[in-house]
Motif scaffolding. Structure first.
Motif, mmCIF file in Angstrom:
data_model
loop_
_atom_site.group_PDB
_atom_site.id
_atom_site.type_symbol
_atom_site.label_atom_id
_atom_site.label_comp_id
_atom_site.label_asym_id
_atom_site.label_seq_id
_atom_site.Cartn_x
_atom_site.Cartn_y
_atom_site.Cartn_z
ATOM 1 N N TRP A 1 -24.471 24.409 -1.895
ATOM 2 C CA TRP A 1 -23.177 24.618 -2.562
ATOM 3 C C TRP A 1 -23.301 24.417 -4.060
ATOM 4 N N TRP A 2 -23.937 23.318 -4.457
ATOM 5 C CA TRP A 2 -24.105 23.052 -5.887
ATOM 6 C C TRP A 2 -24.954 24.136 -6.557
ATOM 7 N N THR A 3 -26.001 24.581 -5.901
ATOM 8 C CA THR A 3 -26.927 25.530 -6.514
ATOM 9 C C THR A 3 -26.331 26.924 -6.614
ATOM 10 N N ILE A 4 -25.764 27.430 -5.511
ATOM 11 C CA ILE A 4 -25.324 28.830 -5.472
ATOM 12 C C ILE A 4 -23.901 29.006 -5.963
ATOM 13 N N ASP A 5 -22.989 28.183 -5.468
ATOM 14 C CA ASP A 5 -21.568 28.385 -5.775
ATOM 15 C C ASP A 5 -21.122 27.702 -7.062
ATOM 16 N N ARG A 6 -21.732 26.560 -7.386
ATOM 17 C CA ARG A 6 -21.293 25.799 -8.559
ATOM 18 C C ARG A 6 -22.217 25.956 -9.760
ATOM 19 N N GLY A 7 -23.406 26.517 -9.555
ATOM 20 C CA GLY A 7 -24.336 26.711 -10.659
ATOM 21 C C GLY A 7 -24.972 25.438 -11.177
ATOM 22 N N ARG A 8 -24.917 24.366 -10.390
ATOM 23 C CA ARG A 8 -25.513 23.085 -10.807
ATOM 24 C C ARG A 8 -26.857 22.939 -10.105
ATOM 25 N N VAL A 9 -27.845 23.657 -10.631
ATOM 26 C CA VAL A 9 -29.113 23.777 -9.918
ATOM 27 C C VAL A 9 -29.908 22.477 -9.904
ATOM 28 N N VAL A 10 -29.759 21.654 -10.928
ATOM 29 C CA VAL A 10 -30.489 20.380 -10.949
ATOM 30 C C VAL A 10 -29.936 19.447 -9.876
ATOM 31 N N LEU A 11 -28.613 19.338 -9.810
ATOM 32 C CA LEU A 11 -28.006 18.528 -8.754
ATOM 33 C C LEU A 11 -28.335 19.101 -7.378
ATOM 34 N N GLY A 12 -28.293 20.432 -7.277
ATOM 35 C CA GLY A 12 -28.613 21.068 -6.006
ATOM 36 C C GLY A 12 -30.043 20.806 -5.590
ATOM 37 N N GLY A 13 -30.973 20.907 -6.515
ATOM 38 C CA GLY A 13 -32.374 20.628 -6.199
ATOM 39 C C GLY A 13 -32.582 19.189 -5.778
ATOM 40 N N ALA A 14 -31.900 18.269 -6.463
ATOM 41 C CA ALA A 14 -32.019 16.852 -6.102
ATOM 42 C C ALA A 14 -31.478 16.598 -4.696
ATOM 43 N N ALA A 15 -30.355 17.247 -4.352
ATOM 44 C CA ALA A 15 -29.781 17.078 -3.015
ATOM 45 C C ALA A 15 -30.727 17.605 -1.934
ATOM 46 N N ILE A 16 -31.413 18.712 -2.216
ATOM 47 C CA ILE A 16 -32.363 19.262 -1.249
ATOM 48 C C ILE A 16 -33.532 18.307 -1.038
ATOM 49 N N VAL A 17 -33.999 17.680 -2.103
ATOM 50 C CA VAL A 17 -35.082 16.693 -1.970
ATOM 51 C C VAL A 17 -34.631 15.546 -1.077
ATOM 52 N N VAL A 18 -33.406 15.068 -1.285
ATOM 53 C CA VAL A 18 -32.874 13.992 -0.444
ATOM 54 C C VAL A 18 -32.798 14.446 1.005
ATOM 55 N N SER A 19 -32.379 15.705 1.222
ATOM 56 C CA SER A 19 -32.293 16.247 2.577
ATOM 57 C C SER A 19 -33.652 16.211 3.269
ATOM 58 N N VAL A 20 -34.696 16.628 2.564
ATOM 59 C CA VAL A 20 -36.043 16.627 3.141
ATOM 60 C C VAL A 20 -36.525 15.206 3.390
ATOM 61 N N LEU A 21 -36.133 14.272 2.538
ATOM 62 C CA LEU A 21 -36.524 12.876 2.738
ATOM 63 C C LEU A 21 -35.837 12.270 3.965
ATOM 64 N N PHE A 22 -34.711 12.842 4.367
ATOM 65 C CA PHE A 22 -34.101 12.416 5.631
ATOM 66 C C PHE A 22 -34.848 13.019 6.816
ATOM 67 N N LYS A 23 -35.187 14.313 6.724
ATOM 68 C CA LYS A 23 -35.940 14.958 7.805
ATOM 69 C C LYS A 23 -36.623 16.205 7.249
ATOM 70 N N PRO A 24 -37.944 16.312 7.397
ATOM 71 C CA PRO A 24 -38.685 17.414 6.758
ATOM 72 C C PRO A 24 -38.397 18.800 7.305
ATOM 73 N N ILE A 25 -37.700 18.925 8.446
ATOM 74 C CA ILE A 25 -37.423 20.276 8.933
ATOM 75 C C ILE A 25 -36.478 21.024 7.996
ATOM 76 N N ALA A 26 -35.957 20.347 6.955
ATOM 77 C CA ALA A 26 -35.114 21.016 5.953
ATOM 78 C C ALA A 26 -35.936 21.737 4.890
ATOM 79 N N ILE A 27 -37.261 21.634 4.937
ATOM 80 C CA ILE A 27 -38.111 22.269 3.924
ATOM 81 C C ILE A 27 -37.839 23.771 3.790
#
Length: 433
Positions: free
Chosen positions: A158-184
């Protein structure tokens, strides 16, 4: 003195605002139904053995031990460190965390849906209903990292595509992978979405840099914090996925040999998807192609959004079947966001055709939600006997750490066994499992 034209604009604005407020109220109504329906099931839903190993690992962290170095754990430790902030005497606390994360994920689905549909469109509620009341949400409310993973993956999208906040979006994706790597795979889906439009190419570099630097910093922190043990885990996992070693180990267990022997790892991962036929969730798959067709024909979905949800689903399915050594049904929770959004978009377009169609679509959603709740209502279990062992302080022999958590007993020999789905637990001559 205002003109009639301005008065008309004011009335239109008030009408749109009133409709948006009504839709918000309907969203919170759906959220309340979801909370009540699933919140009441938290103490009695049939457990998975991974719940107990996660909570038991969190308990060890509370005692000052470090994962990988002092005890084995096979995934990034963000989830068990999060669990360690909660009580570890019952799985209900971890399930409450998952319930909250799933509620949050539904809200992000709602925000994304509003960007796909005209402002104030009630159709934004359809993806929320499909997401919340899928039978697969059984795995989204257990004490597993899946719900937190999906929430942060959706937030990143949402942050990356719809809000244009790619840094926040990238950070959220890293957190997602740190919860479970199947989000890679979602990382690659987002990169494809940004690359699909030339005017978004400038966002690719900060997104990739954020994800890359986040991954490197996380690895360095884990390597140093575990005295190098995390690096050993990475090596072992790489070997595991290279030769399907865990699957071959499972095939050697007497209790599983008959089920697994005829199949390769890839064939078995594909067959596991047939579990969907026992629930109403195949409806989501049936709505997928019509949803894509509507998105292309109506032109209401931006190119990067359409690419994101198609590649999210495609990369997720391919990785579950061909990349991960053994893929369990709870991995399929990652399919719900794109299926819900594209299916909900189709239902929105159909409902707009006439009042009769709108009634049919609403009835279909109610039937789907009721069926999902009914399926999960059947997945209950009476834990009274095991909980009684905690009061009696009776010994419990089991390799299912969930039962150790409930009975407040220690795991035999300090083992955390992720492969003992069918191991018995007993006290005296009475089986508790």
């Amino acid at each position: 003195m205002s003109s009639p034209h301005n008065n008309h604009l004011d009335e239109t604005s008030d009408s749109t605002s009133g409709r948006s407020a009504a839709i918000e109220a309907c969203f919170f109504g759906l959220l309340l139904v979801f909370l009540v329906a699933y919140g009441s099931l938290l103490p009695t839903l049939q457990h998975l053995i991974d719940e107990g190993t996660n909570i038991y690992a969190a308990k060890l962290i509370q005692q000052g031990l470090i994962p990988f170095r002092d005890f084995i754990y096979h995934q990034p430790p963000l989830y068990i460190y999060t669990l360690a902030l909660l009580p570890t005497d019952h799985f209900v606390w971890g399930r409450a965390l998952s319930l909250a994360a799933t509620c949050g994920a539904g809200r992000v689905i709602f925000e994304i849906a509003k960007s796909l549909m005209p402002e104030g469109a009630p159709g934004a509620l359809f993806p929320v209903a499909l997401f919340y009341f899928a039978a697969l949400q059984y795995y989204g409310i257990l004490a597993l990292p899946n719900a937190c993973m999906v929430f942060f993956a959706l937030l990143g999208a949402w942050w990356t595509i719809d809000r244009g906040r790619v840094v926040l979006g990238g950070a959220a994706i890293v957190v997602s992978v740190l919860f479970k790597p199947i989000a890679i795979p979602i990382i690659f889906a987002l990169a494809c979405a940004l690359a699909s439009r030339r005017d978004r190419w400038s966002d690719l570099l900060p997104f990739v840099a954020t994800v890359g630097s986040g991954a490197v910093l996380s690895y360095v922190a884990l390597h140093i914090g575990t005295d190098g043990a995390f690096t050993d885990l990475i090596y072992l996992q790489a070997v595991r996925y290279a030769d399907s070693s865990v699957y071959e180990l499972l095939k050697g267990l007497p209790m599983l040999r008959a089920d697994l022997e005829p199949w390769t790892s890839r064939e078995m991962n594909l067959l596991i998807h047939l579990d969907w036929l026992r629930s109403p969730d195949p409806l989501l798959a049936l709505l997928l192609l019509p949803g894509v067709w509507v998105a292309l024909r109506a032109g209401v979905v931006t190119r990067e959004s359409l690419v994101l949800w198609i590649t999210w689903l495609t990369f997720s399915v391919l990785s579950v079947i061909y990349v991960w050594d053994v893929s369990w049904p709870h991995y399929h929770v990652l399919y719900l966001p794109p299926l819900s959004l594209l299916g909900g978009l189709f239902l929105h377009v159909v409902a707009r055709q006439s009042r009769m169609f709108a009634v049919v679509v609403v009835c279909l959603c109610i039937t789907y939600a009721s069926a999902g709740l009914l399926v999960n209502h059947w997945r209950q279990r009476d834990y009274t006997e095991v909980l009684a062992l905690a009061r009696e302080r009776a010994p419990l022999l089991t390799f299912d750490a969930t039962l150790n958590v409930l009975s407040r007993s220690e795991s035999p020999c300090g083992l955390l066994d992720y492969l003992a789905q069918r191991s018995p637990a007993f006290q005296g001559d009475r089986f508790a499992h």
